[in-house]
Design a protein around this motif. Structure first.
Motif, PDB file in Angstrom:
ATOM      1  N   THR A  18      23.924  -1.328   5.238  1.00 30.21           N
ATOM      2  CA  THR A  18      25.171  -1.004   4.565  1.00 30.21           C
ATOM      3  C   THR A  18      25.144  -1.567   3.149  1.00 30.21           C
ATOM      4  O   THR A  18      24.904  -2.764   2.962  1.00 30.21           O
ATOM      5  N   ILE A  19      25.388  -0.709   2.184  1.00 36.16           N
ATOM      6  CA  ILE A  19      25.470  -1.145   0.794  1.00 36.16           C
ATOM      7  C   ILE A  19      26.935  -1.272   0.408  1.00 36.16           C
ATOM      8  O   ILE A  19      27.776  -0.463   0.825  1.00 36.16           O
TER       9      ILE A  19
ATOM     10  N   GLY B 214       0.779  -1.227   0.000  1.00 34.52           N
ATOM     11  CA  GLY B 214       0.000   0.000   0.000  1.00 34.52           C
ATOM     12  C   GLY B 214       0.810   1.276   0.000  1.00 34.52           C
ATOM     13  O   GLY B 214       0.244   2.368   0.138  1.00 34.52           O
ATOM     14  N   LYS B 215       2.127   1.179  -0.176  1.00 32.07           N
ATOM     15  CA  LYS B 215       2.973   2.361  -0.137  1.00 32.07           C
ATOM     16  C   LYS B 215       3.762   2.517  -1.432  1.00 32.07           C
ATOM     17  O   LYS B 215       3.813   1.611  -2.255  1.00 32.07           O
ATOM     18  N   GLU B 216       4.375   3.691  -1.557  1.00 34.17           N
ATOM     19  CA  GLU B 216       5.214   3.948  -2.711  1.00 34.17           C
ATOM     20  C   GLU B 216       6.555   3.218  -2.567  1.00 34.17           C
ATOM     21  O   GLU B 216       6.934   2.773  -1.478  1.00 34.17           O
ATOM     22  N   ARG B 217       7.277   3.134  -3.679  1.00 32.62           N
ATOM     23  CA  ARG B 217       8.613   2.560  -3.647  1.00 32.62           C
ATOM     24  C   ARG B 217       9.569   3.587  -3.063  1.00 32.62           C
ATOM     25  O   ARG B 217       9.708   4.692  -3.605  1.00 32.62           O
ATOM     26  N   ASP B 218      10.222   3.240  -1.971  1.00 30.88           N
ATOM     27  CA  ASP B 218      11.086   4.177  -1.253  1.00 30.88           C
ATOM     28  C   ASP B 218      12.559   3.843  -1.434  1.00 30.88           C
ATOM     29  O   ASP B 218      12.947   2.677  -1.492  1.00 30.88           O
ATOM     30  N   PHE B 219      13.361   4.864  -1.429  1.00 29.35           N
ATOM     31  CA  PHE B 219      14.806   4.734  -1.522  1.00 29.35           C
ATOM     32  C   PHE B 219      15.367   4.152  -0.227  1.00 29.35           C
ATOM     33  O   PHE B 219      14.974   4.560   0.864  1.00 29.35           O
ATOM     34  N   VAL B 220      16.311   3.228  -0.368  1.00 24.51           N
ATOM     35  CA  VAL B 220      16.915   2.570   0.787  1.00 24.51           C
ATOM     36  C   VAL B 220      18.418   2.796   0.853  1.00 24.51           C
ATOM     37  O   VAL B 220      18.973   3.039   1.932  1.00 24.51           O
TER      38      VAL B 220
ATOM     39  N   ARG C 272      24.802   6.465  -0.117  1.00 21.50           N
ATOM     40  CA  ARG C 272      23.735   7.320   0.414  1.00 21.50           C
ATOM     41  C   ARG C 272      22.685   6.452   1.074  1.00 21.50           C
ATOM     42  O   ARG C 272      22.381   5.358   0.599  1.00 21.50           O
ATOM     43  N   TYR C 273      22.117   6.962   2.173  1.00 18.66           N
ATOM     44  CA  TYR C 273      21.055   6.266   2.883  1.00 18.66           C
ATOM     45  C   TYR C 273      20.042   7.283   3.386  1.00 18.66           C
ATOM     46  O   TYR C 273      20.411   8.388   3.781  1.00 18.66           O
ATOM     47  N   PRO C 274      18.793   6.909   3.461  1.00 13.18           N
ATOM     48  CA  PRO C 274      17.827   7.780   4.141  1.00 13.18           C
ATOM     49  C   PRO C 274      17.981   7.605   5.650  1.00 13.18           C
ATOM     50  O   PRO C 274      18.561   6.617   6.121  1.00 13.18           O
ATOM     51  N   ASP C 275      17.476   8.529   6.407  1.00 13.48           N
ATOM     52  CA  ASP C 275      17.603   8.468   7.868  1.00 13.48           C
ATOM     53  C   ASP C 275      16.978   7.196   8.451  1.00 13.48           C
ATOM     54  O   ASP C 275      17.418   6.711   9.490  1.00 13.48           O
TER      55      ASP C 275
ATOM     56  N   TYR D 143      25.590  -5.705  -2.639  1.00 12.58           N
ATOM     57  CA  TYR D 143      25.014  -6.281  -1.431  1.00 12.58           C
ATOM     58  C   TYR D 143      24.318  -5.204  -0.602  1.00 12.58           C
ATOM     59  O   TYR D 143      24.699  -4.035  -0.633  1.00 12.58           O
ATOM     60  N   LEU D 144      23.333  -5.654   0.151  1.00 13.25           N
ATOM     61  CA  LEU D 144      22.706  -4.785   1.146  1.00 13.25           C
ATOM     62  C   LEU D 144      22.663  -5.557   2.451  1.00 13.25           C
ATOM     63  O   LEU D 144      21.885  -6.507   2.598  1.00 13.25           O
TER      64      LEU D 144
END
Length: 127
Positions: free
Chosen positions: A69-70, A42-48, A59-62, A80-81
């Motif tokens: 860790t990427i 039910g949500k949008e695709r978010d950056f991780v 880069r990472y969101p808060d 890898y994530l």
């Protein structure tokens, strides 16, 4: 053309860890910036997370900073994530994406900036 295949998803208890992999085909993968995104029901695709093709910039969101860790191994055409201290709100389908970058430090954080996408892998965190 780049094809991406994610793996490593599954069911884990809160506080646990998982490592996702994104395997890529294509000889020039080392010149592609890569990102991870997720979509919860039910949500949008978010950056991780995102990483430059040289690996020097991330880069990472808060919401995941300090827990996720990427990283990448260009010799293996794999990104890898590593996800630690997982929370129920991390439950989602996780996608990797790739896009050609002009310079080695460039990263992208929005879905519109990516050319290629994997099919996704489900991560479920139980409380």
């Amino acid at each position: 053309q780049v094809q991406l295949v994610e793996s490593g998803g599954g069911l884990v208890q809160a506080g646990g860890s998982l490592r996702l992999s994104c395997a890529a085909s294509g000889r020039t993968f080392s010149r592609y910036a890569v990102g991870w995104f997720r979509r919860a029901p039910g949500k949008e695709r978010d950056f991780v997370a995102a990483i430059s093709w040289g690996g020097s910039t991330t880069r990472y969101p808060d919401s995941v900073k300090g827990r996720f860790t990427i990283s990448r191994d260009n010799a293996k055409n794999t990104v890898y994530l590593q996800m630690n201290s997982l929370k129920p709100e991390d439950t989602a389908v996780y996608y990797c994406a790739a896009s050609a970058a002009v310079v080695g430090w460039q990263v992208f954080t929005s879905t519109s900036e990516y050319e290629y996408w994997g099919q996704g892998t489900q991560v479920t965190v139980s409380s």
